[in-house]
Scaffold this motif. Structure first.
Motif, PDB file in Angstrom:
ATOM      1  N   ILE A 137       0.709  -1.083   0.110  1.00 54.73           N
ATOM      2  CA  ILE A 137      -0.038  -0.050   0.013  1.00 54.73           C
ATOM      3  C   ILE A 137       0.990   1.261   0.170  1.00 54.73           C
ATOM      4  O   ILE A 137       0.545   2.162  -0.883  1.00 54.73           O
ATOM      5  N   LYS A 138       1.940   1.409   0.656  1.00 50.17           N
ATOM      6  CA  LYS A 138       2.830   2.494   0.957  1.00 50.17           C
ATOM      7  C   LYS A 138       3.708   2.694  -0.384  1.00 50.17           C
ATOM      8  O   LYS A 138       3.750   3.658  -0.854  1.00 50.17           O
ATOM      9  N   PHE A 139       3.995   1.635  -1.035  1.00 50.50           N
ATOM     10  CA  PHE A 139       5.154   1.705  -1.942  1.00 50.50           C
ATOM     11  C   PHE A 139       4.635   1.417  -3.552  1.00 50.50           C
ATOM     12  O   PHE A 139       5.348   1.539  -4.280  1.00 50.50           O
ATOM     13  N   SER A 140       3.483   0.843  -3.665  1.00 50.97           N
ATOM     14  CA  SER A 140       3.132   0.187  -4.890  1.00 50.97           C
ATOM     15  C   SER A 140       1.730   0.833  -5.598  1.00 50.97           C
ATOM     16  O   SER A 140       1.053   0.350  -6.244  1.00 50.97           O
ATOM     17  N   GLY A 141       1.388   2.170  -4.960  1.00 49.32           N
ATOM     18  CA  GLY A 141       0.262   2.804  -5.540  1.00 49.32           C
ATOM     19  C   GLY A 141      -0.863   2.639  -4.857  1.00 49.32           C
ATOM     20  O   GLY A 141      -2.068   3.225  -4.998  1.00 49.32           O
ATOM     21  N   GLY A 142      -0.819   2.496  -3.547  1.00 50.72           N
ATOM     22  CA  GLY A 142      -2.407   2.263  -2.594  1.00 50.72           C
ATOM     23  C   GLY A 142      -2.068   3.925  -1.836  1.00 50.72           C
ATOM     24  O   GLY A 142      -1.155   4.806  -2.294  1.00 50.72           O
ATOM     25  N   GLN A 143      -2.975   4.126  -0.831  1.00 55.97           N
ATOM     26  CA  GLN A 143      -3.383   5.354  -0.466  1.00 55.97           C
ATOM     27  C   GLN A 143      -3.786   5.182   1.061  1.00 55.97           C
ATOM     28  O   GLN A 143      -4.716   4.415   1.310  1.00 55.97           O
TER      29      GLN A 143
END
Length: 299
Positions: A33-39
């Motif tokens: 979530i933090k580094f692959s396009g989550g929010q």
């Protein structure tokens, strides 16, 4: 995009990452979530995971997009669906269908069929998260998660042994014990990539069974696994002198009524945290299995 929201109701402040973990989001998924396009948002504002939430604040998590593998072909073969919502897909796998693709079955495994279904229904994620697997010749219930978070939730239940799978099997011979637990470690058989065996240096394995019906030359059992080792039921039953009827690998394929091992995953029960309810799915006996019981009962 797949989104989830929770309101924090406790009195003491809490770090966002701690609150997310409490909701079942694993460390691996948190990193994605933090580094692959989550929010991650609190009350509509993007925050870091070390932000401290206060009572009444709302956390909203957007999962990163999932990219389906081009190496997994989509099959148009229809599914028999036992349960479906936005998070889980539970299907009845026929015998002779592999759970996952391989070099022998590259295009029409259950995973291929589910991918085709996800594409046809325009699912938000078309990645096939298979949660439980069955041997190719075993029929019955198989669970898929529709996104990474749902897969994480059920992986945790598997590890905690709260996801329950019940099997029916027919074993050779008349088994006079009405209930028992086979507790015997399992490992690879020497010089075989496929076969397993009971061995002292194997991984712990426990199989609990109840006798359902005593027939003339075989016995119908209800079985529950307390661990999930490869070929566990097949090896454990063979180890006590009662291999499964039709099991060519651990017994003999000599029964005229069924041409596979007589093993069927009859039900699965798991907790759906998104709907806050227990889900139990049943797969009816396939024709060959029912015919075997009927014929064996007539002998």
């Amino acid at each position: 995009m797949i989104k989830f929201a929770w309101q924090y109701r406790e009195d003491s402040p809490i770090y966002v990452r701690t609150f997310m973990r409490q909701q079942g989001i694993s460390r691996t998924l948190l990193k994605q979530i933090k580094f692959s396009g989550g929010q991650i948002k609190v009350d509509g504002q993007i925050v870091r995971v070390n932000y401290k939430m206060q009572t009444g604040q709302k956390l909203e998590v957007t999962l990163p997009p999932e990219i389906a593998s081009d190496h997994v072909a989509a099959s148009a073969t229809p599914l028999v669906i036992l349960y479906e919502d936005d998070h889980f897909l539970v299907v009845n796998k026929p015998a002779e269908v592999a759970s996952v693709p391989s070099h022998l079955y590259p295009d029409d495994s259950l995973v291929n069929r589910v991918k085709g279904y996800l594409q046809r229904t325009n699912a938000p994620s078309q990645v096939t998260h298979i949660v439980t697997r069955l041997d190719r010749e075993t029929s019955g219930v198989v669970i898929f998660a529709k996104h990474h978070f749902a897969h994480t939730v059920l992986d945790t239940q598997l590890k905690q042994h709260t996801l329950k799978k019940t099997y029916l099997c027919v074993v050779t011979g008349r088994l006079h014990t009405t209930h028992d637990i086979i507790d015997a470690p399992l490992g690879r058989e020497p010089d075989s990539f496929i076969k397993r065996m009971v061995r002292s240096d194997g991984r712990p394995a426990q199989t609990e069974y109840w006798r359902v019906k005593l027939m003339r030359a075989s016995t119908l059992l209800r079985v529950r696994l307390h661990t999930g080792r490869t070929h566990q039921i097949r090896v454990h039953m063979a180890s006590i002198g009662h291999p499964l009827v039709g099991d060519f690998l651990y017994g003999q394929q000599t029964n005229p009524w069924i041409h596979r091992q007589a093993l069927h995953c009859a039900s699965v029960s798991f907790y759906n945290p998104f709907a806050q309810q227990q889900v139990t799915c049943y797969a009816p006996l396939p024709v060959d299995f029912a015919k075997l019981i009927a014929r064996e009962s007539q002998l």
